[in-house]
Design a protein around this motif. Structure first.
Motif, short mmCIF file in Angstrom:
data_model
loop_
_atom_site.label_atom_id
_atom_site.label_comp_id
_atom_site.label_asym_id
_atom_site.label_seq_id
_atom_site.Cartn_x
_atom_site.Cartn_y
_atom_site.Cartn_z
N LYS A 330 68.28 39.76 26.68
CA LYS A 330 67.85 38.37 26.76
C LYS A 330 66.74 38.05 25.76
O LYS A 330 66.35 36.88 25.63
N ASN A 331 66.21 39.09 25.11
CA ASN A 331 65.11 38.92 24.15
C ASN A 331 63.90 38.26 24.82
O ASN A 331 63.33 37.29 24.31
N THR A 332 63.50 38.83 25.97
CA THR A 332 62.35 38.30 26.72
C THR A 332 61.38 39.44 27.03
O THR A 332 61.73 40.61 27.02
N GLN A 333 60.14 39.03 27.33
CA GLN A 333 59.10 39.97 27.74
C GLN A 333 58.38 39.39 28.95
O GLN A 333 58.15 38.18 29.04
N LYS A 334 58.00 40.26 29.90
CA LYS A 334 57.22 39.83 31.05
C LYS A 334 56.22 40.92 31.39
O LYS A 334 56.57 42.09 31.48
N PHE A 335 54.98 40.49 31.57
CA PHE A 335 53.88 41.44 31.87
C PHE A 335 53.63 41.47 33.36
O PHE A 335 53.45 40.43 34.00
N TYR A 336 53.61 42.68 33.93
CA TYR A 336 53.33 42.88 35.36
C TYR A 336 52.00 43.61 35.50
O TYR A 336 51.92 44.82 35.27
N PRO A 337 50.94 42.88 35.87
CA PRO A 337 49.63 43.53 36.05
C PRO A 337 49.41 43.89 37.52
O PRO A 337 49.10 43.03 38.35
N PHE A 338 49.57 45.16 37.87
CA PHE A 338 49.30 45.61 39.24
C PHE A 338 47.82 45.95 39.33
O PHE A 338 47.38 47.01 38.91
N LEU A 339 47.06 45.00 39.87
CA LEU A 339 45.61 45.04 39.82
C LEU A 339 45.00 45.21 41.19
O LEU A 339 45.32 44.47 42.12
N ALA A 340 44.12 46.19 41.33
CA ALA A 340 43.36 46.39 42.56
C ALA A 340 42.07 45.59 42.45
O ALA A 340 41.09 46.04 41.85
N GLU A 341 42.08 44.38 43.02
CA GLU A 341 40.88 43.55 42.96
C GLU A 341 39.73 44.20 43.73
O GLU A 341 38.56 43.96 43.43
N ASN A 342 40.08 45.00 44.71
CA ASN A 342 39.11 45.83 45.42
C ASN A 342 39.53 47.28 45.26
O ASN A 342 40.73 47.58 45.25
N PRO A 343 38.58 48.21 45.14
CA PRO A 343 38.94 49.62 44.96
C PRO A 343 39.88 50.15 46.06
O PRO A 343 40.69 51.03 45.79
N GLU A 344 39.80 49.57 47.26
CA GLU A 344 40.64 50.03 48.36
C GLU A 344 42.12 49.67 48.17
O GLU A 344 42.99 50.15 48.90
N ASP A 345 42.41 48.84 47.17
CA ASP A 345 43.79 48.38 46.94
C ASP A 345 44.59 49.30 46.02
O ASP A 345 45.71 48.98 45.65
N GLU A 346 44.04 50.45 45.66
CA GLU A 346 44.74 51.33 44.73
C GLU A 346 46.10 51.76 45.30
O GLU A 346 47.10 51.79 44.57
N LYS A 347 46.15 52.07 46.57
CA LYS A 347 47.43 52.48 47.18
C LYS A 347 48.45 51.35 47.10
O LYS A 347 49.64 51.59 46.81
N LEU A 348 48.01 50.14 47.32
CA LEU A 348 48.91 48.99 47.29
C LEU A 348 49.51 48.79 45.90
O LEU A 348 50.73 48.58 45.76
N ILE A 349 48.69 48.86 44.85
CA ILE A 349 49.22 48.64 43.50
C ILE A 349 50.12 49.80 43.08
O ILE A 349 51.06 49.62 42.30
#
Length: 480
Positions: A330-349
Protein backbone atom coordinates in the motif's frame (compact mmCIF):
# COMPACT_ATOMS: atom_id res chain seq x y z
CA UNK A 1 49.70 24.48 43.11
CA UNK A 2 46.66 22.56 44.35
CA UNK A 3 46.10 19.03 43.05
CA UNK A 4 42.76 17.51 44.07
CA UNK A 5 41.44 13.98 43.81
CA UNK A 6 38.96 15.25 41.20
CA UNK A 7 41.81 16.61 39.06
CA UNK A 8 43.75 13.35 39.41
CA UNK A 9 40.62 11.45 38.35
CA UNK A 10 40.35 13.67 35.27
CA UNK A 11 44.00 12.98 34.47
CA UNK A 12 43.46 9.23 34.74
CA UNK A 13 40.52 9.45 32.33
CA UNK A 14 42.00 12.03 29.97
CA UNK A 15 45.28 13.91 30.43
CA UNK A 16 44.12 16.70 28.15
CA UNK A 17 40.98 17.26 30.20
CA UNK A 18 43.04 17.70 33.38
CA UNK A 19 45.32 20.18 31.61
CA UNK A 20 42.41 22.23 30.25
CA UNK A 21 40.68 22.26 33.62
CA UNK A 22 43.74 24.07 35.00
CA UNK A 23 44.93 26.16 32.08
CA UNK A 24 42.07 26.22 29.56
CA UNK A 25 39.88 29.21 28.69
CA UNK A 26 36.66 28.50 30.58
CA UNK A 27 34.64 30.50 28.03
CA UNK A 28 35.34 27.72 25.54
CA UNK A 29 33.71 25.03 27.68
CA UNK A 30 30.44 23.50 26.51
CA UNK A 31 27.27 24.37 28.46
CA UNK A 32 26.56 21.68 31.02
CA UNK A 33 24.30 19.02 29.54
CA UNK A 34 21.11 17.91 31.23
CA UNK A 35 22.38 14.34 31.30
CA UNK A 36 25.49 15.33 33.28
CA UNK A 37 23.35 17.22 35.75
CA UNK A 38 21.17 14.13 36.06
CA UNK A 39 24.20 11.91 36.74
CA UNK A 40 25.48 14.34 39.36
CA UNK A 41 22.09 14.41 41.05
CA UNK A 42 21.87 10.61 41.02
CA UNK A 43 25.35 10.39 42.49
CA UNK A 44 24.34 12.77 45.29
CA UNK A 45 21.22 10.72 46.05
CA UNK A 46 23.29 7.54 46.05
CA UNK A 47 25.75 8.97 48.57
CA UNK A 48 22.95 10.23 50.80
CA UNK A 49 21.19 6.84 50.68
CA UNK A 50 24.36 4.98 51.68
CA UNK A 51 24.95 7.39 54.54
CA UNK A 52 21.37 7.10 55.79
CA UNK A 53 21.20 3.32 55.59
CA UNK A 54 24.70 2.32 56.69
CA UNK A 55 26.36 5.28 58.42
CA UNK A 56 23.63 7.35 60.09
CA UNK A 57 25.90 8.49 62.95
CA UNK A 58 28.72 9.91 60.83
CA UNK A 59 30.16 13.27 61.88
CA UNK A 60 31.45 16.08 59.68
CA UNK A 61 34.17 18.69 60.22
CA UNK A 62 32.74 22.11 61.07
CA UNK A 63 30.63 23.14 58.08
CA UNK A 64 31.18 26.85 58.79
CA UNK A 65 34.84 26.47 57.86
CA UNK A 66 35.66 27.37 54.26
CA UNK A 67 39.45 27.35 54.43
CA UNK A 68 40.89 24.01 53.25
CA UNK A 69 43.65 24.06 55.82
CA UNK A 70 41.13 24.69 58.59
CA UNK A 71 38.90 21.88 57.33
CA UNK A 72 41.88 19.51 57.23
CA UNK A 73 42.79 20.45 60.79
CA UNK A 74 39.17 19.93 61.88
CA UNK A 75 39.18 16.49 60.23
CA UNK A 76 42.39 15.51 62.02
CA UNK A 77 40.92 16.72 65.28
CA UNK A 78 37.98 14.34 64.84
CA UNK A 79 40.44 11.51 64.10
CA UNK A 80 42.48 12.35 67.18
CA UNK A 81 39.26 12.32 69.19
CA UNK A 82 38.50 8.82 67.90
CA UNK A 83 35.21 9.56 66.12
CA UNK A 84 33.95 6.27 64.67
CA UNK A 85 32.84 7.63 61.27
CA UNK A 86 33.75 10.93 59.57
CA UNK A 87 31.84 12.21 56.54
CA UNK A 88 33.27 14.83 54.15
CA UNK A 89 36.64 14.81 55.81
CA UNK A 90 39.47 16.75 54.18
CA UNK A 91 42.95 15.25 53.80
CA UNK A 92 45.69 17.73 52.94
CA UNK A 93 49.47 17.57 52.73
CA UNK A 94 52.25 19.38 50.94
CA UNK A 95 54.93 17.75 48.80
CA UNK A 96 57.92 19.17 46.97
CA UNK A 97 58.57 18.35 43.33
CA UNK A 98 61.45 19.85 41.34
CA UNK A 99 61.46 22.98 43.48
CA UNK A 100 57.69 23.40 43.41
CA UNK A 101 55.41 23.00 46.41
CA UNK A 102 52.29 20.98 45.63
CA UNK A 103 49.27 20.78 47.93
CA UNK A 104 47.60 17.40 47.63
CA UNK A 105 43.92 17.41 48.56
CA UNK A 106 41.65 14.42 49.07
CA UNK A 107 38.00 14.37 50.13
CA UNK A 108 36.95 10.75 50.72
CA UNK A 109 33.26 10.25 51.39
CA UNK A 110 33.97 8.46 54.68
CA UNK A 111 36.78 7.80 57.12
CA UNK A 112 36.10 4.74 59.28
CA UNK A 113 37.76 4.00 62.62
CA UNK A 114 39.13 0.50 63.20
CA UNK A 115 41.44 -1.19 65.75
CA UNK A 116 45.16 -0.73 65.14
CA UNK A 117 48.06 1.50 66.05
CA UNK A 118 48.52 5.04 64.76
CA UNK A 119 49.81 8.32 66.09
CA UNK A 120 46.35 8.86 67.56
CA UNK A 121 46.45 5.79 69.80
CA UNK A 122 45.21 2.22 69.48
CA UNK A 123 43.01 3.02 66.49
CA UNK A 124 43.45 4.04 62.88
CA UNK A 125 41.28 4.98 59.90
CA UNK A 126 40.58 3.68 56.43
CA UNK A 127 38.68 5.47 53.66
CA UNK A 128 35.46 4.61 51.82
CA UNK A 129 34.62 6.00 48.40
CA UNK A 130 30.97 5.90 47.27
CA UNK A 131 30.60 5.61 43.51
CA UNK A 132 27.60 5.43 41.18
CA UNK A 133 29.14 2.80 38.90
CA UNK A 134 28.17 -0.86 38.82
CA UNK A 135 31.73 -2.20 38.83
CA UNK A 136 34.99 -1.14 40.53
CA UNK A 137 36.66 0.71 37.67
CA UNK A 138 40.45 1.23 37.72
CA UNK A 139 40.01 5.00 38.22
CA UNK A 140 37.93 4.34 41.35
CA UNK A 141 40.73 2.17 42.75
CA UNK A 142 43.33 4.79 41.85
CA UNK A 143 41.51 7.51 43.80
CA UNK A 144 40.95 5.14 46.74
CA UNK A 145 44.73 4.55 46.77
CA UNK A 146 45.30 8.32 46.65
CA UNK A 147 43.12 8.77 49.72
CA UNK A 148 44.91 5.93 51.50
CA UNK A 149 48.30 7.48 50.78
CA UNK A 150 47.19 10.84 52.16
CA UNK A 151 45.72 9.09 55.17
CA UNK A 152 49.08 7.37 55.78
CA UNK A 153 50.87 10.70 56.03
CA UNK A 154 48.27 12.03 58.48
CA UNK A 155 47.88 9.09 60.89
CA UNK A 156 51.42 7.75 60.56
CA UNK A 157 50.46 4.28 59.39
CA UNK A 158 49.17 2.87 56.12
CA UNK A 159 45.60 1.56 56.27
CA UNK A 160 45.17 -2.17 55.73
CA UNK A 161 42.81 -1.49 52.84
CA UNK A 162 40.43 1.00 51.23
CA UNK A 163 36.83 0.31 50.31
CA UNK A 164 34.53 1.30 47.44
CA UNK A 165 30.74 1.18 47.73
CA UNK A 166 29.00 0.88 44.36
CA UNK A 167 25.37 0.82 43.29
CA UNK A 168 23.03 -1.41 45.26
CA UNK A 169 25.51 -1.19 48.17
CA UNK A 170 27.93 -3.59 46.46
CA UNK A 171 31.26 -3.29 48.25
CA UNK A 172 34.77 -4.02 47.06
CA UNK A 173 38.15 -3.77 48.76
CA UNK A 174 41.17 -2.16 47.13
CA UNK A 175 44.55 -3.91 47.37
CA UNK A 176 46.74 -0.99 48.37
CA UNK A 177 50.03 -2.85 47.84
CA UNK A 178 49.10 -2.97 44.15
CA UNK A 179 47.33 0.33 43.66
CA UNK A 180 49.42 2.81 45.70
CA UNK A 181 52.53 2.31 43.48
CA UNK A 182 50.37 2.70 40.36
CA UNK A 183 48.78 5.80 41.83
CA UNK A 184 52.12 7.37 42.73
CA UNK A 185 53.37 6.87 39.17
CA UNK A 186 50.22 8.50 37.75
CA UNK A 187 50.41 11.30 40.32
CA UNK A 188 54.03 12.08 39.39
CA UNK A 189 53.16 12.19 35.69
CA UNK A 190 50.22 14.52 36.38
CA UNK A 191 52.31 16.89 38.50
CA UNK A 192 55.06 16.96 35.87
CA UNK A 193 52.58 17.81 33.10
CA UNK A 194 51.01 20.63 35.11
CA UNK A 195 54.31 22.14 36.20
CA UNK A 196 55.74 22.10 32.68
CA UNK A 197 52.38 23.29 31.27
CA UNK A 198 52.66 20.69 28.51
CA UNK A 199 49.34 20.55 26.67
CA UNK A 200 48.61 16.94 25.66
CA UNK A 201 47.74 16.20 22.06
CA UNK A 202 44.07 16.06 21.16
CA UNK A 203 42.62 12.57 20.73
CA UNK A 204 38.89 12.06 20.21
CA UNK A 205 37.53 8.95 21.88
CA UNK A 206 33.83 8.72 21.13
CA UNK A 207 32.54 7.23 24.38
CA UNK A 208 34.99 8.91 26.72
CA UNK A 209 34.80 12.37 25.13
CA UNK A 210 31.06 12.64 24.49
CA UNK A 211 30.19 13.89 28.00
CA UNK A 212 33.27 16.08 28.49
CA UNK A 213 32.71 19.84 28.75
CA UNK A 214 35.77 20.40 26.49
CA UNK A 215 34.43 18.16 23.72
CA UNK A 216 33.49 20.87 21.21
CA UNK A 217 36.79 22.68 21.72
CA UNK A 218 38.88 19.53 21.23
CA UNK A 219 36.72 18.27 18.38
CA UNK A 220 37.15 21.53 16.45
CA UNK A 221 40.93 21.19 16.78
CA UNK A 222 40.81 17.54 15.69
CA UNK A 223 38.74 18.41 12.64
CA UNK A 224 41.05 21.27 11.65
CA UNK A 225 44.00 18.86 11.86
CA UNK A 226 42.09 16.00 10.18
CA UNK A 227 43.30 14.02 13.18
CA UNK A 228 43.54 10.27 12.84
CA UNK A 229 41.49 9.74 15.99
CA UNK A 230 38.44 10.74 13.91
CA UNK A 231 38.92 7.61 11.79
CA UNK A 232 36.78 4.72 13.12
CA UNK A 233 38.98 1.94 14.43
CA UNK A 234 41.91 4.16 15.45
CA UNK A 235 42.51 3.43 19.14
CA UNK A 236 45.24 5.13 21.20
CA UNK A 237 47.49 2.07 20.88
CA UNK A 238 46.97 1.86 17.12
CA UNK A 239 47.59 5.58 16.84
CA UNK A 240 50.99 5.16 18.53
CA UNK A 241 51.82 2.33 16.14
CA UNK A 242 50.91 4.50 13.15
CA UNK A 243 53.11 7.32 14.42
CA UNK A 244 56.14 5.02 14.61
CA UNK A 245 55.68 4.43 10.86
CA UNK A 246 55.37 8.15 10.15
CA UNK A 247 51.65 7.95 9.43
CA UNK A 248 50.11 11.19 10.70
CA UNK A 249 47.31 11.95 8.22
CA UNK A 250 44.34 10.21 6.67
CA UNK A 251 46.01 10.50 3.25
CA UNK A 252 49.15 8.83 4.58
CA UNK A 253 47.09 6.04 6.12
CA UNK A 254 45.32 5.42 2.81
CA UNK A 255 48.59 5.19 0.85
CA UNK A 256 50.79 3.24 3.30
CA UNK A 257 51.49 -0.38 2.45
CA UNK A 258 49.12 -2.61 4.45
CA UNK A 259 51.98 -5.10 4.87
CA UNK A 260 54.08 -2.50 6.71
CA UNK A 261 51.11 -1.60 8.89
CA UNK A 262 50.28 -5.26 9.38
CA UNK A 263 53.60 -5.92 11.08
CA UNK A 264 52.50 -3.67 13.93
CA UNK A 265 48.73 -3.98 14.13
CA UNK A 266 47.93 -7.10 12.11
CA UNK A 267 47.18 -7.36 8.41
CA UNK A 268 43.39 -7.60 8.78
CA UNK A 269 43.16 -4.47 10.97
CA UNK A 270 45.58 -2.63 8.71
CA UNK A 271 43.50 -3.44 5.63
CA UNK A 272 40.32 -2.29 7.36
CA UNK A 273 41.87 1.00 8.48
CA UNK A 274 43.32 1.65 5.05
CA UNK A 275 39.96 1.09 3.37
CA UNK A 276 38.31 3.34 5.98
CA UNK A 277 40.79 6.11 5.17
CA UNK A 278 40.18 5.67 1.44
CA UNK A 279 36.43 5.90 2.02
CA UNK A 280 36.86 9.17 3.91
CA UNK A 281 39.13 10.71 1.28
CA UNK A 282 36.76 9.84 -1.58
CA UNK A 283 33.59 10.38 0.47
CA UNK A 284 32.42 7.08 -0.91
CA UNK A 285 31.04 3.81 0.47
CA UNK A 286 32.75 0.50 -0.31
CA UNK A 287 31.99 -3.15 0.07
CA UNK A 288 34.32 -4.26 2.86
CA UNK A 289 37.40 -5.99 1.49
CA UNK A 290 36.59 -9.20 3.40
CA UNK A 291 32.79 -9.01 3.02
CA UNK A 292 32.80 -12.27 1.05
CA UNK A 293 33.07 -14.00 4.45
CA UNK A 294 29.54 -12.87 5.36
CA UNK A 295 26.21 -13.35 3.65
CA UNK A 296 23.91 -10.32 3.61
CA UNK A 297 20.82 -10.86 5.74
CA UNK A 298 18.50 -8.04 4.75
CA UNK A 299 15.13 -9.58 3.90
CA UNK A 300 12.31 -7.74 2.15
CA UNK A 301 8.62 -8.29 2.79
CA UNK A 302 5.25 -6.74 2.06
CA UNK A 303 5.05 -5.75 5.75
CA UNK A 304 8.20 -4.67 7.57
CA UNK A 305 8.67 -3.52 11.18
CA UNK A 306 11.34 -1.05 12.35
CA UNK A 307 11.96 -1.20 16.09
CA UNK A 308 13.68 1.24 18.47
CA UNK A 309 13.64 1.58 22.27
CA UNK A 310 14.02 4.44 24.72
CA UNK A 311 15.13 3.39 28.19
CA UNK A 312 15.90 4.79 31.64
CA UNK A 313 19.01 2.87 32.78
CA UNK A 314 18.91 4.09 36.38
CA UNK A 315 15.47 2.54 36.86
CA UNK A 316 16.22 -0.46 34.59
CA UNK A 317 13.13 0.65 32.68
CA UNK A 318 12.28 0.42 28.98
CA UNK A 319 9.59 3.05 28.79
CA UNK A 320 9.08 3.37 25.02
CA UNK A 321 8.91 0.52 22.50
CA UNK A 322 8.58 2.30 19.16
CA UNK A 323 7.60 0.39 16.01
CA UNK A 324 7.32 1.81 12.50
CA UNK A 325 5.08 -0.42 10.37
CA UNK A 326 5.85 -0.14 6.64
CA UNK A 327 3.35 -1.58 4.16
CA UNK A 328 5.25 -1.91 0.87
CA UNK A 329 2.11 -2.98 -1.02
CA UNK A 330 0.00 0.00 0.00
CA UNK A 331 3.09 2.24 0.23
CA UNK A 332 2.11 3.45 3.73
CA UNK A 333 3.83 3.92 7.07
CA UNK A 334 2.37 3.98 10.59
CA UNK A 335 4.21 4.62 13.84
CA UNK A 336 3.16 2.69 16.96
CA UNK A 337 4.60 4.26 20.13
CA UNK A 338 4.08 1.86 23.06
CA UNK A 339 4.76 4.33 25.85
CA UNK A 340 4.79 3.78 29.60
CA UNK A 341 3.60 7.15 30.86
CA UNK A 342 4.24 5.76 34.33
CA UNK A 343 7.13 3.37 35.09
CA UNK A 344 4.58 0.81 36.34
CA UNK A 345 3.17 0.54 32.80
CA UNK A 346 6.17 -1.32 31.39
CA UNK A 347 4.34 -4.66 31.50
CA UNK A 348 1.37 -3.16 29.68
CA UNK A 349 3.42 -1.75 26.79
CA UNK A 350 5.30 -5.05 26.53
CA UNK A 351 2.00 -6.87 26.04
CA UNK A 352 0.89 -4.30 23.45
CA UNK A 353 4.18 -4.71 21.60
CA UNK A 354 3.77 -8.49 21.57
CA UNK A 355 0.24 -8.16 20.21
CA UNK A 356 1.44 -6.05 17.28
CA UNK A 357 4.46 -8.12 16.26
CA UNK A 358 2.61 -11.44 16.55
CA UNK A 359 -0.19 -10.01 14.37
CA UNK A 360 2.38 -9.88 11.54
CA UNK A 361 4.15 -13.25 11.97
CA UNK A 362 6.13 -13.02 8.73
CA UNK A 363 7.29 -9.41 8.99
CA UNK A 364 11.04 -8.93 9.58
CA UNK A 365 11.87 -6.74 12.57
CA UNK A 366 14.72 -4.37 11.72
CA UNK A 367 16.68 -2.69 14.54
CA UNK A 368 20.10 -1.12 15.05
CA UNK A 369 22.57 -2.79 17.49
CA UNK A 370 21.95 -5.47 20.09
CA UNK A 371 19.90 -3.60 22.68
CA UNK A 372 16.49 -4.32 21.17
CA UNK A 373 17.06 -8.09 21.09
CA UNK A 374 18.45 -8.09 24.64
CA UNK A 375 15.42 -6.10 25.79
CA UNK A 376 12.99 -8.56 24.22
CA UNK A 377 14.73 -11.33 26.19
CA UNK A 378 14.73 -9.28 29.39
CA UNK A 379 11.06 -8.32 29.23
CA UNK A 380 10.04 -11.84 28.25
CA UNK A 381 11.83 -13.23 31.31
CA UNK A 382 10.58 -10.47 33.60
CA UNK A 383 6.93 -10.87 32.65
CA UNK A 384 6.82 -14.61 32.12
CA UNK A 385 6.25 -14.67 28.36
CA UNK A 386 6.34 -18.29 27.06
CA UNK A 387 9.47 -19.28 25.17
CA UNK A 388 7.46 -20.58 22.22
CA UNK A 389 6.08 -17.06 21.76
CA UNK A 390 9.48 -15.33 21.95
CA UNK A 391 11.65 -17.52 19.72
CA UNK A 392 9.70 -16.74 16.51
CA UNK A 393 10.01 -13.03 17.27
CA UNK A 394 13.75 -13.23 17.89
CA UNK A 395 14.23 -15.21 14.68
CA UNK A 396 12.76 -12.30 12.72
CA UNK A 397 15.06 -9.66 14.21
CA UNK A 398 17.63 -8.18 11.83
CA UNK A 399 20.47 -6.13 13.31
CA UNK A 400 21.43 -3.53 10.69
CA UNK A 401 24.46 -2.40 12.70
CA UNK A 402 25.90 -5.89 12.47
CA UNK A 403 25.17 -5.98 8.73
CA UNK A 404 26.83 -2.61 8.13
CA UNK A 405 29.99 -3.40 10.08
CA UNK A 406 30.38 -6.80 8.42
CA UNK A 407 29.70 -5.72 4.87
CA UNK A 408 30.42 -2.02 4.36
CA UNK A 409 32.92 0.77 4.89
CA UNK A 410 31.45 4.28 4.90
CA UNK A 411 33.04 7.76 5.16
CA UNK A 412 31.81 8.44 8.69
CA UNK A 413 33.45 9.19 12.03
CA UNK A 414 31.45 6.52 13.82
CA UNK A 415 29.13 3.69 12.90
CA UNK A 416 26.26 4.99 15.01
CA UNK A 417 22.76 5.15 13.55
CA UNK A 418 22.84 8.94 13.55
CA UNK A 419 26.18 9.16 11.78
CA UNK A 420 25.23 6.60 9.13
CA UNK A 421 21.74 7.99 8.51
CA UNK A 422 23.03 11.55 8.26
CA UNK A 423 25.54 10.50 5.61
CA UNK A 424 22.85 8.90 3.42
CA UNK A 425 20.76 12.08 3.73
CA UNK A 426 18.33 11.46 6.60
CA UNK A 427 17.86 14.26 9.16
CA UNK A 428 16.22 14.16 12.58
CA UNK A 429 13.53 16.78 13.08
CA UNK A 430 15.17 17.99 16.31
CA UNK A 431 18.89 18.54 15.60
CA UNK A 432 21.28 17.87 18.45
CA UNK A 433 18.91 15.68 20.46
CA UNK A 434 20.26 12.34 21.68
CA UNK A 435 19.04 9.33 23.60
CA UNK A 436 20.69 10.81 26.71
CA UNK A 437 18.47 13.86 26.41
CA UNK A 438 15.39 11.64 26.16
CA UNK A 439 16.36 10.01 29.45
CA UNK A 440 16.36 13.46 31.07
CA UNK A 441 13.06 14.41 29.41
CA UNK A 442 11.36 11.27 30.69
CA UNK A 443 12.56 11.93 34.25
CA UNK A 444 11.24 15.49 33.97
CA UNK A 445 7.92 14.19 32.59
CA UNK A 446 7.46 11.88 35.59
CA UNK A 447 8.12 14.82 37.93
CA UNK A 448 6.21 17.58 36.10
CA UNK A 449 3.58 15.95 33.89
CA UNK A 450 4.57 18.25 31.00
CA UNK A 451 3.26 16.45 27.90
CA UNK A 452 5.50 18.47 25.59
CA UNK A 453 8.37 16.40 26.98
CA UNK A 454 6.60 13.21 25.92
CA UNK A 455 5.93 14.63 22.46
CA UNK A 456 9.64 15.39 22.05
CA UNK A 457 10.57 11.84 23.09
CA UNK A 458 8.02 10.32 20.69
CA UNK A 459 9.25 12.49 17.82
CA UNK A 460 12.86 11.45 18.46
CA UNK A 461 11.97 7.75 18.68
CA UNK A 462 9.90 7.88 15.51
CA UNK A 463 12.83 9.50 13.71
CA UNK A 464 15.11 6.71 14.98
CA UNK A 465 12.72 4.15 13.48
CA UNK A 466 12.55 6.07 10.19
CA UNK A 467 16.34 6.39 10.11
CA UNK A 468 16.58 2.61 10.46
CA UNK A 469 14.11 2.26 7.59
CA UNK A 470 16.10 4.62 5.33
CA UNK A 471 19.36 2.88 6.19
CA UNK A 472 17.87 -0.51 5.32
CA UNK A 473 16.61 0.73 1.94
CA UNK A 474 19.95 2.36 1.14
CA UNK A 475 21.84 -0.85 2.02
CA UNK A 476 19.59 -2.99 -0.17
CA UNK A 477 20.19 -0.71 -3.16
CA UNK A 478 23.92 -0.39 -2.54
CA UNK A 479 24.52 -4.12 -2.04
CA UNK A 480 22.49 -4.90 -5.15
Amino acid sequence: MLLTDALLLDYKRCQRRAFLNVYGNRELKDPERDFLLKLRQESHYHVEKVLLESFPDSQRPHTDLLDLKALAEATEALMRKGVSCIHQGVLLRKVSYQGHTISLLGTPHLLIKQPGQSKFGDWQYYSISIQLGRRPKPEYKLIAAYHADLLTSIQGVEPNFAQIILRRQNRTFVELDTWIPRMLETLTECISMLIKEQEPEVFISRQRCSLCHWHSYCYTIAQSQQHLSLVPGITPNRYESLQTLGVFTVEALASTSPHNLGELIGLEVASQLQQQAQSIIENKAFRKYNSHQYRPNIPSSSIELYFDIEAEPEQNLDYLLGVLLVDNVKNTQKFYPFLAENPEDEKLIWQEFLKLVTHYPHAPIFHFAEYEVETIKRLAYLYGTPIHQIYPILSRCVDLHQQVTQLLTLPVESYSLKSLANWIGFQWRDPGVSGDQCVCWYDQWVKTGDRQLLESILRYNEDDCKATYHLKNWMVKFLA
